[in-house]
Design a protein around this motif. Structure first.
Motif, PDB file in Angstrom:
ATOM      1  N   ARG A 115       0.854  -1.201   0.000  1.00 36.44           N
ATOM      2  CA  ARG A 115       0.000   0.000   0.000  1.00 36.44           C
ATOM      3  C   ARG A 115       0.881   1.238   0.000  1.00 36.44           C
ATOM      4  O   ARG A 115       1.031   1.927   1.006  1.00 36.44           O
ATOM      5  CB  ARG A 115      -0.910   0.017   1.216  1.00 36.44           C
ATOM      6  N   THR A 116       1.509   1.510  -1.122  1.00 38.85           N
ATOM      7  CA  THR A 116       2.387   2.667  -1.236  1.00 38.85           C
ATOM      8  C   THR A 116       1.823   3.643  -2.259  1.00 38.85           C
ATOM      9  O   THR A 116       1.004   3.283  -3.101  1.00 38.85           O
ATOM     10  CB  THR A 116       3.800   2.241  -1.669  1.00 38.85           C
ATOM     11  N   ARG A 117       2.302   4.885  -2.193  1.00 39.84           N
ATOM     12  CA  ARG A 117       1.844   5.892  -3.141  1.00 39.84           C
ATOM     13  C   ARG A 117       2.262   5.546  -4.563  1.00 39.84           C
ATOM     14  O   ARG A 117       1.512   5.782  -5.513  1.00 39.84           O
ATOM     15  CB  ARG A 117       2.398   7.261  -2.757  1.00 39.84           C
ATOM     16  N   ALA A 118       3.475   4.996  -4.719  1.00 36.30           N
ATOM     17  CA  ALA A 118       3.946   4.634  -6.060  1.00 36.30           C
ATOM     18  C   ALA A 118       3.052   3.573  -6.681  1.00 36.30           C
ATOM     19  O   ALA A 118       2.699   3.652  -7.865  1.00 36.30           O
ATOM     20  CB  ALA A 118       5.393   4.136  -5.990  1.00 36.30           C
ATOM     21  N   GLY A 140      -0.122   2.950  -5.867  1.00 35.10           N
ATOM     22  CA  GLY A 140      -1.427   3.563  -6.123  1.00 35.10           C
ATOM     23  C   GLY A 140      -1.428   4.408  -7.377  1.00 35.10           C
ATOM     24  O   GLY A 140      -2.358   4.338  -8.185  1.00 35.10           O
ATOM     25  N   ARG A 141      -0.379   5.199  -7.566  1.00 36.43           N
ATOM     26  CA  ARG A 141      -0.296   6.040  -8.766  1.00 36.43           C
ATOM     27  C   ARG A 141      -0.222   5.196 -10.026  1.00 36.43           C
ATOM     28  O   ARG A 141      -0.873   5.500 -11.027  1.00 36.43           O
ATOM     29  CB  ARG A 141       0.921   6.968  -8.685  1.00 36.43           C
ATOM     30  N   ARG A 142       0.567   4.105  -9.995  1.00 33.93           N
ATOM     31  CA  ARG A 142       0.694   3.266 -11.182  1.00 33.93           C
ATOM     32  C   ARG A 142      -0.641   2.601 -11.530  1.00 33.93           C
ATOM     33  O   ARG A 142      -1.030   2.537 -12.699  1.00 33.93           O
ATOM     34  CB  ARG A 142       1.765   2.205 -10.957  1.00 33.93           C
ATOM     35  N   THR A 151      -3.072   5.212 -12.890  1.00 33.14           N
ATOM     36  CA  THR A 151      -2.654   5.622 -14.235  1.00 33.14           C
ATOM     37  C   THR A 151      -2.987   4.549 -15.266  1.00 33.14           C
ATOM     38  O   THR A 151      -3.510   4.852 -16.351  1.00 33.14           O
ATOM     39  CB  THR A 151      -1.149   5.915 -14.264  1.00 33.14           C
TER      40      THR A 151
END
Length: 304
Positions: free
Chosen positions: A57-60, A62-64, A67
């Protein structure tokens, strides 16, 4: 390379499955696109449930995932919009033909170097083959054609961006996680618009089987293979694999639906085969003159 070829062939079955589902259920193309993403994502999520539980559960991550889902939604919605505004042949030609060109141009600008002669030759041959295979498409009027082509270029840009964004791994994010959750998110983005045009689905055996096939084979499986292959292939080569989609659909139409292929279409199919043979003849990216992109960092899970 085998995974790229398999993905392109499986995508070719998706067009026919989608058209069959549209006829059987009387669905709008946008609803078919939403079902394709949602069912494909659901099937992949069930198959990879154990793997997804370990998803960080990381921002990277989540962003991927956000996107990937957004780009899939843009690609599907724009493509089917282009089909509605022009024709299937023209929409496929512009979308599939523009994607490797967009990637080659972006790569050249980013790396400040021209594409290799091999890349330019492959793209040129593929575009010529697609043009002959599609024939001379018809459209209702000039402005519909312009609007449709703009939508198809948007779809091509979406697919090109999806290819380039997912070229490198995010630490801890597997291919399975990207494709399952990305498909689900893309389907959810299309859901409001699809509901407005109607998504009623008759629960007959033929409709259910077609829907499951559309979600499982040309969607979940094909995109999974494509993402795995992206980690080892350069983006232009990966985008060129998509030309197998219209080629496969044409061969299946001739073989199973009694459609006839004109001489120009036969020549176009041969040219597509030549483009793929030239593209895949190189045993490494450096042999093709393409820049070698960095491999994913140690510890990044890339298999599904």
């Amino acid at each position: 390379m085998l995974f790229l070829v398999a993905a392109g062939v499986l995508w070719g079955t998706g067009g026919l499955a989608g058209a069959l589902l549209q006829d059987l259920a009387g669905l709008h193309p946008l609803a078919v696109a939403a079902y394709r993403l949602l069912i494909g994502g659901a099937i992949a999520t069930v198959a990879l449930a154990a793997q997804l539980q370990r998803l960080p559960r990381t921002r990277a991550v989540g962003r991927r995932l956000l996107t990937a889902g957004a780009l899939l939604a843009v690609f599907q919605a724009s493509y089917f919009g282009g089909v509605a505004m022009t024709s299937v042949s023209l929409a496929t030609l512009v979308t599939i033909g523009s994607s490797p060109v967009i990637i080659a141009v972006v790569t050249a600008i980013r790396d400040r170097r021209m594409p290799s002669a091999r890349t330019g030759l492959c793209i040129t041959i593929a575009l010529a083959g697609l043009g002959l295979l599609a024939g001379t498409p018809s459209a209702r009027d000039f402005w519909h054609t312009v609007a449709g082509i703009l939508l198809c270029l948007t779809a091509a840009a979406g697919f090109a961006a999806f290819t380039m964004v997912n070229r490198n791994a995010v630490p801890g994010l597997s291919t399975g996680g990207t494709i399952s959750i990305g498909l689900l998110f893309g389907g959810l983005l299309l859901l409001p618009a699809a509901l407005t045009v109607g998504m009623s689905l008759p629960m007959t055996p033929q409709v259910v089987a077609t829907t499951l096939f559309l979600g499982a084979v040309p969607t979940a499986t094909a995109y999974g293979l494509y993402l795995i292959a992206l980690r080892q292939a350069n983006p232009v080569a990966a985008a060129l694999a998509a030309v197998l989609e219209p080629l496969t659909a044409t061969v299946l139409s001739v073989a199973f639906f009694g459609e006839r292929l004109a001489t120009a279409g036969i020549i176009g199919a041969v040219l597509l085969g030549v483009a793929l043979a030239v593209n895949y003849s190189a045993q490494s990216r450096s042999a093709q003159g393409e820049p070698v992109l960095p491999r994913p960092r140690t510890g990044a899970e890339v298999g599904s």
